[in-house]
Design a protein around this motif. Structure first.
Motif, short mmCIF file in Angstrom:
data_model
loop_
_atom_site.label_atom_id
_atom_site.label_comp_id
_atom_site.label_asym_id
_atom_site.label_seq_id
_atom_site.Cartn_x
_atom_site.Cartn_y
_atom_site.Cartn_z
N GLY A 84 -24.34 -24.99 8.60
CA GLY A 84 -25.01 -24.97 7.04
C GLY A 84 -24.68 -25.97 6.09
O GLY A 84 -23.39 -26.68 6.34
N LEU A 96 -24.52 -26.55 2.14
CA LEU A 96 -24.41 -25.78 0.94
C LEU A 96 -24.75 -26.99 -0.01
O LEU A 96 -24.17 -28.31 -0.15
N GLU A 102 -32.46 -21.32 -2.70
CA GLU A 102 -33.69 -21.74 -1.93
C GLU A 102 -32.81 -21.93 -0.53
O GLU A 102 -31.87 -22.47 -0.31
N ARG A 103 -33.69 -21.84 0.51
CA ARG A 103 -33.20 -21.78 1.91
C ARG A 103 -34.24 -22.66 2.53
O ARG A 103 -35.26 -22.14 2.74
N GLU A 149 -34.87 -24.75 6.33
CA GLU A 149 -34.37 -24.81 7.68
C GLU A 149 -34.90 -26.18 8.25
O GLU A 149 -36.08 -26.29 8.38
N PRO A 152 -29.70 -24.55 8.26
CA PRO A 152 -30.00 -24.02 7.15
C PRO A 152 -29.53 -24.92 5.97
O PRO A 152 -28.31 -25.25 5.90
N ILE A 157 -28.94 -24.67 2.01
CA ILE A 157 -29.00 -23.42 1.19
C ILE A 157 -28.67 -24.01 -0.19
O ILE A 157 -27.49 -24.46 -0.21
N MET A 201 -23.35 -18.09 -5.82
CA MET A 201 -23.84 -18.14 -4.24
C MET A 201 -22.46 -17.64 -3.82
O MET A 201 -21.31 -18.16 -4.12
N THR A 216 -24.98 -16.12 3.37
CA THR A 216 -24.78 -16.27 2.18
C THR A 216 -25.60 -15.07 1.09
O THR A 216 -26.68 -14.37 1.82
N TYR A 242 -26.80 -14.39 -3.10
CA TYR A 242 -26.89 -14.68 -4.54
C TYR A 242 -26.47 -13.54 -5.43
O TYR A 242 -26.91 -12.41 -5.11
#
Length: 154
Positions: free
Chosen positions: A86, A88, A96-97, A99, A104, A106, A128, A139, A141
């Motif tokens: 990931g 971050l 928002e995510r 890929e 991902p 994020i 997060m 993750t 939120y």
């Protein structure tokens, strides 16, 4: 691995950028990891985002590209052969995510939401929470009930 995505410009402003020195360090550091090691990248200005597709921008062009990393195309291929679980990122104040190539990206919203004036493009004030278990990044939120109040004229 933490990247500094604030590229200071000659006029003392900033743009989203990962400089050549960091790209070199990142390449070497990724190569030094044992095969299969789960890797998390952290950056402030997003490497990958779709915000420009749904955020209403002014018609006046910006002097510097500050909403995302302008040279992300130089960084993203570095992740293709490693176990990057990931990326971050922040800066846009939205959740928002996205890929890309199985990684991902994020974006984690903001405690201040829309700079202390409610939600930002549907994302309320919050933070997060990140969990990693057996090499899998998850993750969620969390909001915390903040209610913005218009400032009084004094």
């Amino acid at each position: 691995m933490v990247l500094d995505s604030i590229g200071i410009t000659d006029d003392r402003m900033y743009e989203g950028r990962i400089d050549a020195q960091q790209i070199g360090w990142l390449s070497r550091d990724l190569a030094a990891q044992p095969k299969g090691t789960p890797i998390i990248i952290v950056t402030h200005i997003p490497l990958v985002t779709a915000i420009e597709d749904y955020d209403v921008r002014s018609t006046k062009p910006e002097k510097h590209h500050g909403i995302s990393v302008v040279n992300a195309y130089e960084v993203l291929p570095l992740f293709d052969t490693y176990n990057v679980i990931g990326v971050l990122q922040g800066h846009t104040h939205i959740v928002e995510r996205v890929e890309w190539h199985g990684v991902p990206y994020i974006t984690g919203g903001a405690v201040c939401g829309n700079w202390w004036h409610g939600t930002r493009l549907g994302t309320p004030e919050g933070f997060m929470v990140v969990d990693v278990d057996n090499g899998v990044l998850k993750t969620r939120y969390e909001t915390y009930g903040f209610q913005s109040v218009e400032p009084k004229n004094t």
